[in-house]
Each structure stands twice: as C-alpha cells, then as structure tokens.
Design a protein around this motif. Structure first.
Motif, PDB file in Angstrom:
ATOM      1  N   ASP A  24       0.685  -6.303   2.620  1.00 26.85           N
ATOM      2  CA  ASP A  24      -0.259  -5.647   1.710  1.00 26.85           C
ATOM      3  C   ASP A  24      -1.173  -4.729   2.527  1.00 26.85           C
ATOM      4  N   LEU A  25      -0.754  -3.466   2.663  1.00 31.58           N
ATOM      5  CA  LEU A  25      -1.539  -2.505   3.444  1.00 31.58           C
ATOM      6  C   LEU A  25      -2.865  -2.172   2.777  1.00 31.58           C
ATOM      7  N   ASN A  26      -2.993  -2.456   1.494  1.00 31.27           N
ATOM      8  CA  ASN A  26      -4.257  -2.194   0.802  1.00 31.27           C
ATOM      9  C   ASN A  26      -5.407  -2.997   1.407  1.00 31.27           C
ATOM     10  N   LYS A  27      -5.066  -4.097   2.065  1.00 32.81           N
ATOM     11  CA  LYS A  27      -6.120  -4.902   2.695  1.00 32.81           C
ATOM     12  C   LYS A  27      -6.813  -4.137   3.824  1.00 32.81           C
ATOM     13  N   LEU A  28      -6.182  -3.089   4.327  1.00 31.48           N
ATOM     14  CA  LEU A  28      -6.759  -2.305   5.416  1.00 31.48           C
ATOM     15  C   LEU A  28      -7.455  -1.034   4.920  1.00 31.48           C
ATOM     16  N   LYS A  29      -7.269  -0.689   3.644  1.00 32.93           N
ATOM     17  CA  LYS A  29      -7.711   0.613   3.140  1.00 32.93           C
ATOM     18  C   LYS A  29      -9.215   0.824   3.225  1.00 32.93           C
ATOM     19  N   ASN A  30     -10.001  -0.081   2.674  1.00 32.34           N
ATOM     20  CA  ASN A  30     -11.444   0.147   2.599  1.00 32.34           C
ATOM     21  C   ASN A  30     -12.102   0.206   3.970  1.00 32.34           C
ATOM     22  N   LYS A  31     -11.453  -0.400   4.972  1.00 35.33           N
ATOM     23  CA  LYS A  31     -11.983  -0.344   6.340  1.00 35.33           C
ATOM     24  C   LYS A  31     -11.434   0.858   7.125  1.00 35.33           C
ATOM     25  N   SER A  32     -10.532   1.627   6.499  1.00 39.38           N
ATOM     26  CA  SER A  32      -9.876   2.752   7.193  1.00 39.38           C
ATOM     27  C   SER A  32      -9.248   2.293   8.513  1.00 39.38           C
ATOM     28  N   VAL A  33      -8.550   1.193   8.434  1.00 36.58           N
ATOM     29  CA  VAL A  33      -7.918   0.604   9.620  1.00 36.58           C
ATOM     30  C   VAL A  33      -6.530   1.212   9.826  1.00 36.58           C
ATOM     31  N   ALA A  34      -6.177   1.488  11.069  1.00 33.88           N
ATOM     32  CA  ALA A  34      -4.856   2.020  11.404  1.00 33.88           C
ATOM     33  C   ALA A  34      -3.931   0.877  11.813  1.00 33.88           C
ATOM     34  N   PHE A  35      -2.710   0.887  11.274  1.00 36.58           N
ATOM     35  CA  PHE A  35      -1.710  -0.107  11.653  1.00 36.58           C
ATOM     36  C   PHE A  35      -0.562   0.586  12.370  1.00 36.58           C
TER      37      PHE A  35
ATOM     38  N   GLY B  69     -10.921   0.098  12.861  1.00 38.81           N
ATOM     39  CA  GLY B  69     -10.243  -0.540  13.974  1.00 38.81           C
ATOM     40  C   GLY B  69      -8.750  -0.249  13.978  1.00 38.81           C
ATOM     41  N   HIS B  70      -8.035  -0.847  14.950  1.00 38.93           N
ATOM     42  CA  HIS B  70      -6.599  -0.614  15.113  1.00 38.93           C
ATOM     43  C   HIS B  70      -5.870  -1.938  15.296  1.00 38.93           C
TER      44      HIS B  70
END
Length: 339
Positions: free
Chosen positions: A255-266, A242-243
C-alpha cells in the motif's frame, strides 16, 4: 572442467539436489575474463534460483548456479584493457550467465574488480554481491553523502545478514550517520555491534523497541530482510520526506498510499540491474569494487566471512544451501575450491 549444477528444482535435503558434471571450459570473447575460481560464497539468490529455475520441468542441460567468486585471470577477451592474465580478481557475476560453482567462469570485465591484496580468496569471495548491493542501496538509491549525514538516523533491517553486515560498515565508516540495526538473537546482536552498529533493536517488535531506545522516527530505512513483514512499521517510522530502500521482493501488494502524505520515496535495489540490462553505466560496478578494494586494503572495511567450507562437491553445496535457507546464517558462508 568440473562444475556443480541443477537439472531440477529439488529440496535441499534431497541428495540429488545438486549434480556434479564435466563440461567444456569456456573461452573469453570481447569483454570477457576467463577466471580460474579459488573460492565462492553463497547468497539467498543462490537457493532462490535453485528452488525456482527448474520447478516446472527438468532442464535439458545442467544450470550452474553461483555469483560471488574470487580467483585468478587465465585469459582475457580482445576488448579487455583493465585486466591481464595472472590478476587476482573478485566479482558478483551476471544473473543470466553460467555461475561460479565450477572450476572456471567467464565474467564481463566491466563488473569485476582487482582482489584486495590483504584479503584471502575466501575473504574476498564473501564480499562482491553484498558489498555492491549495500553500496548501491546507500549511495545510488538513498543518495547518502560520504562524510555527511551525522545528524541523521539510518535503520538497517536484517543487520546480521550478508548485506546488512557490510551495509553497517559502509554507513558508519563513510557517512558518519547513526546506524540502528535489527537483530533478534544474542549472537546476531553481538555480530551487528562488531560490524559497528550504534543501536540494536529486535525486528520482531520493531516499533516498541525503537521507542524503548528513545527513537521516534527514522530518516532512512534499508530493508534487507522482509518487505511484507515490515511495510507497516516502515511506513509508520519513516520521517516526512524520508527514503526507504528494499532488496527483498514483496509477495503481497504494498500500500504505497501509506507513504503519500509524508512524501516518502521508496526505492528497489537489485544489484544485477546494470549487467542484466547492459546499462550505459555498467562499468560503475567495476569502479565500486575498486573503491571497495582500497577500503579493505587500508583497513576501513573488513570481510564479513563467518564460515568456511571446502570442496567443489555436491554435499558441500547442499550443506551451505541448507544453512542459508535456515534463516540462522550470520555474515557470509564461503566455499574454498583450491588449497
């Protein structure tokens, strides 16, 4: 010309928060328009700059704030071809140039648009900054497709604010996506429904409210309110791949690591980026305003103006800044200069 400015960053309840002064009327060069201003609107950026621009020392010259404006072109620079004297225009200004809280202002023609003919100067002045911000967030950052996305969900955090109000309209009218907006009071909830939101949830209990609405996860999130407050919830709610896009700077590390496993773009969205860095595609903001003009004129979009004040006066600006700072503002607050 008369202008309203600051020389010191003072609290809004200080009567010297703003000063009224006379300064020389500017003359346009190259790509500039000289605009006689009829109305302006106030955004969070106005009070944030007021609070920080002269925090450490008093300025030698008053700083004129203000970005959203609508008015009439009085003169044009020698490189301007898309506007002429007498044109009615609306625009959101440049971050580092003198603002619109004055009788006249210079504005780069590449970031101005022709005012929608069916909107008053006040209705038009409410729109540029928030509409460009929402447009860039939706189409440039999240890359939603027009006339598509009807099987997906978009969460707008801060639905009743200036950007949220027009963001709801753009998403619903141009992409057909399901729009979920946050609001915490009856009047803000009613406003979001009026703007076209499909579902309203309370941002104070975001995850639980979404579960009550049978919504487990979200394809796209637009954060127009508080990045720090909602980071954990956004990381939990966003779908894999998601985005997320935010317009509000964080005060604490994210904490950008919270988005890593989902391959989420910020994504960050800052509508002054193009003019601040004089990007090659700076003309895009003119094009966006022209496309928005057509959408207003055909009735697809409506102005988000909610309160109108009158007068190029220090007390008026104090009153409007106080309302913006209160966190209770709904839609846009506009100040009319010319009857």
């Amino acid at each position: 010309m008369k202008a309203i400015g600051i020389t010191k960053s003072l609290p809004v309840d200080d009567k010297n928060c703003f000063i009224s002064f006379e300064t020389e009327k500017p003359m346009p060069e190259s790509k500039d328009l000289l605009v006689k201003i009829h109305a302006v609107s106030v955004n969070p950026v106005d009070y944030k700059v007021r609070q920080s621009a002269a925090k450490d020392k008093e300025l030698d010259e008053p700083k004129i704030l203000g970005w959203d404006a609508a008015g009439v072109v009085e003169a044009v620079g020698n490189e301007v071809s898309n506007f002429k004297v007498g044109d009615e225009v609306y625009y959101s200004g440049e971050y580092e140039r003198p603002g619109c809280n004055a009788e006249f202002q210079l504005i780069d023609a590449r970031i101005a648009g022709h005012k929608p003919s069916n909107l008053s100067f006040e209705e038009a002045a409410a729109m540029p900054l928030t509409a460009i911000t929402a447009w860039e967030a939706i189409f440039d950052r999240l890359r939603l497709q027009k006339n598509g996305e009807n099987a997906k969900k978009l969460l707008i955090i801060g639905g009743a604010g200036g950007v949220g109000s027009i963001g709801i309209q753009l998403a619903k009218k141009l992409t057909n996506i399901q729009v979920i907006a946050t609001a915490s009071r009856e009047e803000t909830s009613d406003w979001c429904k009026k703007m076209g939101a499909d579902v309203i949830v309370n941002h104070h209990d975001l995850e639980n409210d979404l579960k009550k609405a049978n919504i487990e996860n979200i394809d796209y999130i637009l954060n127009f309110f508080d990045t720090d407050m909602h980071w954990e919830a956004m990381a939990n709610l966003i779908k894999p791949q998601g985005h997320i896009c935010s317009i509000v700077e964080n005060k604490n590390p994210l904490d950008l690591n919270k988005l890593k496993n989902k391959s989420v773009a910020f994504h960050w969205e800052f509508m002054f980026t193009r003019s601040l860095f004089k990007t090659e595609d700076m003309i895009e903001q003119h094009k966006i305003l022209e496309e928005l003009r057509l959408l207003f004129e055909e009735g697809t979009l409506k102005s988000t103006i909610n309160n109108t004040f009158e007068g190029l006066d220090t007390q008026v600006f104090r009153e409007v800044h106080q309302l913006q700072e209160s966190g209770q503002s709904i839609g846009k607050n506009v100040i009319k200069f010319i009857a």
